[in-house]
Enzyme design. Structure first.
Site, PDB file in Angstrom:
ATOM      1  NE  ARG A 157      15.605  36.280  14.729  1.00 12.92           N
ATOM      2  CZ  ARG A 157      15.956  37.392  15.380  1.00 12.92           C
ATOM      3  NH1 ARG A 157      16.033  37.397  16.683  1.00 12.92           N
ATOM      4  NH2 ARG A 157      16.240  38.487  14.711  1.00 12.92           N
ATOM      5  NE  ARG A 175      19.293  48.156  13.693  1.00 16.45           N
ATOM      6  CZ  ARG A 175      18.540  47.101  14.015  1.00 16.45           C
ATOM      7  NH1 ARG A 175      17.611  47.210  14.947  1.00 16.45           N
ATOM      8  NH2 ARG A 175      18.701  45.951  13.401  1.00 16.45           N
ATOM      9  NE  ARG A 215      19.427  41.102  10.358  1.00 14.27           N
ATOM     10  CZ  ARG A 215      19.518  42.409  10.642  1.00 14.27           C
ATOM     11  NH1 ARG A 215      20.261  43.208   9.882  1.00 14.27           N
ATOM     12  NH2 ARG A 215      18.891  42.898  11.660  1.00 14.27           N
ATOM     13  NE  ARG A 225      22.100  44.629  14.561  1.00 15.68           N
ATOM     14  CZ  ARG A 225      20.952  44.174  14.993  1.00 15.68           C
ATOM     15  NH1 ARG A 225      20.292  44.842  15.907  1.00 15.68           N
ATOM     16  NH2 ARG A 225      20.455  43.042  14.538  1.00 15.68           N
ATOM     17  CE  LYS A 271      12.325  41.391  16.771  1.00 19.54           C
ATOM     18  NZ  LYS A 271      12.585  41.746  15.356  1.00 19.54           N
TER      19      LYS A 271
END
Ligand code: AMP
Length: 191
Positions: free
Chosen positions: A89, A128, A145, A134, A14
C-alpha cells in the site's frame, strides 16, 4: 510460480476477485486486511495496535506491516503462487515485498489494477458496511481511507508501470467479465 498483486482503492473488489482467482488457479490468497482483522478478533496485542489505525482509516506503519507479511510468507509451505491483496500500500512496502520475495527466489509477476469510479466505490463500501457491520465501512472512515489511498497508495501505479508490470482492469460491471479480464492477463503472463 505466479505471484500477483491485486491492486485498487478500498471497495474496488480486490477481495471478491481474489477468491475467484484462488478457486481457478489454486494459488494462495494473502489479504493483509484479513490478517489484521483476525488478530483483532483474537484480541492479540497486534490486533489492539492495528485496530487504532483501522478505525481511523489510516495505514498500519510500514515497519510493522512488513514484519507481519514476512511472518505470513514464512508460514506458507508449498504454493503455486500468491495473490497479494491489500499489500503493498506504499512504495516502502512494494520495495520490501520485492526484497522478501527475492530472498525466496521469487518476484511479483503482475500487478492488476482494478479501476472503479469513486462514486461506485463509496456506494459499495456503504452497502458492505450495512451488510457485514465492518466498522471501517462508515461514511467518515471511507472518506479518510480514500484520501489515504490517493496520497499513499496510488503512487504505486507509476512504480509498477516503470517495471512494466502494471495492468488495468475495469473493476465494475459483471463480476464474470472482470474475472475474465484478470484471467487473460494472468494467462498471458504465465506463458
Ligand atoms: P483492507 O481490508 O485491505 O481494506 O484493509 C483494512 C485496513 O487494514 C486498512 O484501511 C488499513 O488500516 C489496514 N491495512 C491493511 N493492509 C495494510 C497494509 N498493507 N498497510 C497498512 N495498513 C494496512
Amino acid at each position: 510460480m505466479l505471484n500477483s498483486v491485486i491492486f485498487g482503492a478500498p471497495g474496488s473488489g480486490k477481495g471478491t476477485q481474489s477468491e475467484r482467482i484462488v478457486e481457478k488457479y489454486g494459488i494462495t490468497h494473502i489479504s493483509t486486511g484479513d490478517v489484521l482483522r483476525a488478530e483483532i478478533k483474537k484480541g492479540t496485542e497486534l490486533g489492539k495496535t492495528a485496530q487504532g489505525y483501522i478505525d481511523q482509516g489510516q495505514l498500519i506503519p510500514d515497519r510493522l506491516m512488513i514484519d507481519i507479511l514476512g511472518n505470513v510468507l514464512d508460514g506458507i509451505k508449498e504454493s503455486k503462487g500468491v495473490i497479494f491483496d491489500g499489500f503493498p500500500r506504499t512504495i516502502t512496502q512494494a520495495e520490501a515485498l520485492e526484497k522478501l520475495l527475492a530472498e525466496r527466489g521469487q518476484e511479483v509477476a503482475v500487478m492488476i489494477d482494478l479501476e472503479v469510479p469513486e462514486e461506485v466505490l463509496i456506494t459499495r463500501l456503504i452497502n458492505r458496511g450495512k451488510q457485514t457491520g465492518r466498522a471501517d465501512d462508515n461514511e467518515e472512515t471511507i472518506k479518510k481511507r480514500l484520501q489515504v489511498y490517493h496520497t499513499q497508495t496510488y503512487p504505486l501505479i507509476e512504480w509498477y508501470k516503470e517495471k512494466q508490470k502494471h495492468h488495468v482492469v475495469k473493476g465494475y460491471g459483471e463480476l464474470d467479465d472482470i474475472l475474465a479480464d484478470i484471467c487473460s492477463i494472468i494467462d498471458t503472463t504465465r506463458k
